[in-house]
Design a protein around this motif. Structure first.
Motif, PDB file in Angstrom:
ATOM      1  N   LEU A   1       0.793  -1.220   0.098  1.00 26.59           N
ATOM      2  CA  LEU A   1      -0.031  -0.167  -0.071  1.00 26.59           C
ATOM      3  C   LEU A   1       0.818   1.332  -0.012  1.00 26.59           C
ATOM      4  CD1 LEU A   1      -2.784  -1.074   2.629  1.00 26.59           C
ATOM      5  CD2 LEU A   1      -2.627  -0.922   0.090  1.00 26.59           C
ATOM      6  N   ARG A   2       0.658   2.257  -0.989  1.00 26.27           N
ATOM      7  CA  ARG A   2       1.557   3.335  -1.106  1.00 26.27           C
ATOM      8  C   ARG A   2       0.716   4.479  -0.820  1.00 26.27           C
ATOM      9  NH1 ARG A   2       6.051   2.305  -3.669  1.00 26.27           N
ATOM     10  NH2 ARG A   2       6.418   0.220  -4.843  1.00 26.27           N
ATOM     11  N   LEU A   3       1.349   5.507  -0.198  1.00 25.71           N
ATOM     12  CA  LEU A   3       0.788   6.781   0.016  1.00 25.71           C
ATOM     13  C   LEU A   3       0.477   7.723  -1.358  1.00 25.71           C
ATOM     14  CD1 LEU A   3       2.947   8.087   2.897  1.00 25.71           C
ATOM     15  CD2 LEU A   3       0.465   7.586   3.188  1.00 25.71           C
TER      16      LEU A   3
ATOM     17  N   LYS B   1      -3.053   5.489   3.014  1.00 26.39           N
ATOM     18  CA  LYS B   1      -2.745   4.255   2.234  1.00 26.39           C
ATOM     19  C   LYS B   1      -4.140   3.472   1.850  1.00 26.39           C
ATOM     20  CE  LYS B   1       2.071   3.338   4.027  1.00 26.39           C
ATOM     21  NZ  LYS B   1       2.848   2.630   4.586  1.00 26.39           N
ATOM     22  N   ARG B   2      -4.771   3.574   2.663  1.00 25.40           N
ATOM     23  CA  ARG B   2      -6.206   2.809   2.372  1.00 25.40           C
ATOM     24  C   ARG B   2      -7.134   3.698   1.623  1.00 25.40           C
ATOM     25  NH1 ARG B   2      -5.131   0.612   7.750  1.00 25.40           N
ATOM     26  NH2 ARG B   2      -6.466   2.249   8.513  1.00 25.40           N
TER      27      ARG B   2
ATOM     28  N   SER C   1      -8.583  -2.354   3.029  1.00 26.46           N
ATOM     29  CA  SER C   1      -8.149  -1.701   2.076  1.00 26.46           C
ATOM     30  C   SER C   1      -9.046  -1.233   0.707  1.00 26.46           C
ATOM     31  CB  SER C   1      -7.205  -2.850   1.043  1.00 26.46           C
ATOM     32  OG  SER C   1      -7.931  -3.673   0.446  1.00 26.46           O
TER      33      SER C   1
END
Length: 332
Positions: free
Chosen positions: A2-4, A43-44, A121
């Motif tokens: 998960l990426r910002l 991130k989510r 997510s």
């Protein structure tokens, strides 16, 4: 992984500068202190601010001169000799040492509400057509509800409500001071009365309380509360209760004061019978929803037990063995 999402970063050096930036950026901006709640949410894709206004460099938020600065880390709160017992108990039980070293008092008070259908997510949430709290139209916990019932998971708020504390909110327009209880609203989406352009700068706690905080969670560390009970009492010279405040957390979209229990305890001594009756009054106000860990009916039932633990500890009973059993997943 998960990426910002992409964002701009601002690093003000004073509350006034931070407030000016918030006023100028409007809805594009969000505050960040330790980031232990906001960054995972980003991130989510729960939140996607275009500008992050960091409070890490604002030294005035670290104040410990008669008040508790909102920028103090939870580890600093737990370690300080003047921290009331209930607040110390709450701070030291948040998450892990690593997170307590980053997370702040203000951040924990403003913690996002949680729900099994929300804290997933983006792809997971998309698969169920999202939920009312973010991007959807239905609350999957209570499908007929027009209100989001995501649960409040802050540990420090019930403790500070029991201690009758107040918070200061500052914006470019001015400042105001409100009771901690008034900071929260019973809505999983609109859960704070703090305006988006306001900064929570400090917490003021009255002296003279004998207090404690008890937390229920599946594991003895790391987990969010699925029940929090905070109690604060003032005694007279005859060991009778002059004032009593008991607060509940993690059983609604806001932490709240159980007024009937406090009124019942006034003028009484903490006998076993009084403790049993007060604990029943506390449990009657606990109305957990099926949107977090463990069975909701059991969580309501043990609210009685945890209120009793808190009151017996304030009576002077040695409750260390019970605390250890709870931490080792052995309900007393």
């Amino acid at each position: 992984m998960l990426r910002l999402p992409w964002f701009e970063h601002r690093a003000p050096r004073s509350v006034a500068e931070a407030a000016k930036i918030l006023a100028g950026e409007g809805t594009r901006a969000m505050l960040i202190a330790g980031g232990t709640d906001l960054l995972p949410n980003m991130k989510r894709r729960h939140q996607a601010p275009q500008v992050l206004v960091s409070l890490a460099g604002v030294r005035e938020l670290k104040n410990l001169n008669g008040t508790f600065g909102a920028g103090l880390t939870l580890s600093e709160i737990a370690a300080h000799e003047k921290t009331p017992a209930a607040l110390r108990h709450a701070a030291i039980q948040v998450a892990t040492p690593h997170i307590r070293n980053m997370g702040t008092l203000g951040g924990n008070l403003c913690l996002d509400t949680r729900c099994n259908y929300y804290n997933q997510s983006y792809e997971w949430r998309k698969a169920i057509d999202f939920c009312l709290k973010k991007d959807g139209k239905i609350c999957w916990v209570a499908t007929a509800s027009k209100r989001c019932v995501a649960v409040s998971s802050t540990d420090t708020a019930p403790a500070l409500i029991a201690l009758n504390a107040k918070v200061k909110l500052v914006s470019a327009k001015g400042e105001r001071e409100i009771p901690v209880e008034a900071l929260f609203q019973n809505d999983g989406i609109d859960y704070l009365s703090r305006a988006p352009d306001e900064i929570l700068t400090e917490v003021r706690v009255p002296a003279g309380w004998k207090s404690t905080y008890w937390k229920l969670r599946r594991r003895g560390s790391f987990d969010f509360p699925i029940l929090g009970v905070a109690a604060a009492l003032r005694f007279n010279s005859s060991n009778e209760i002059e004032e009593a405040r008991i607060a509940l957390g993690a059983v609604a979209s806001r932490p709240f004061l159980v007024e009937k229990a406090g009124e019942f305890l006034k003028g009484r001594k903490l006998t076993d019978e009084v403790i049993a009756q007060a604990s029943e009054l506390v449990a009657n106000r606990a109305k957990p929803m099926d949107n977090t860990d463990m069975d909701l009916y059991w969580r309501k039932e043990v609210a009685d037990d945890f209120a009793g633990y808190a009151l017996r500890e304030l009576r002077g009973d040695d409750m260390r063995a019970t605390r250890i059993k709870i931490a080792r997943y052995e309900p007393a």
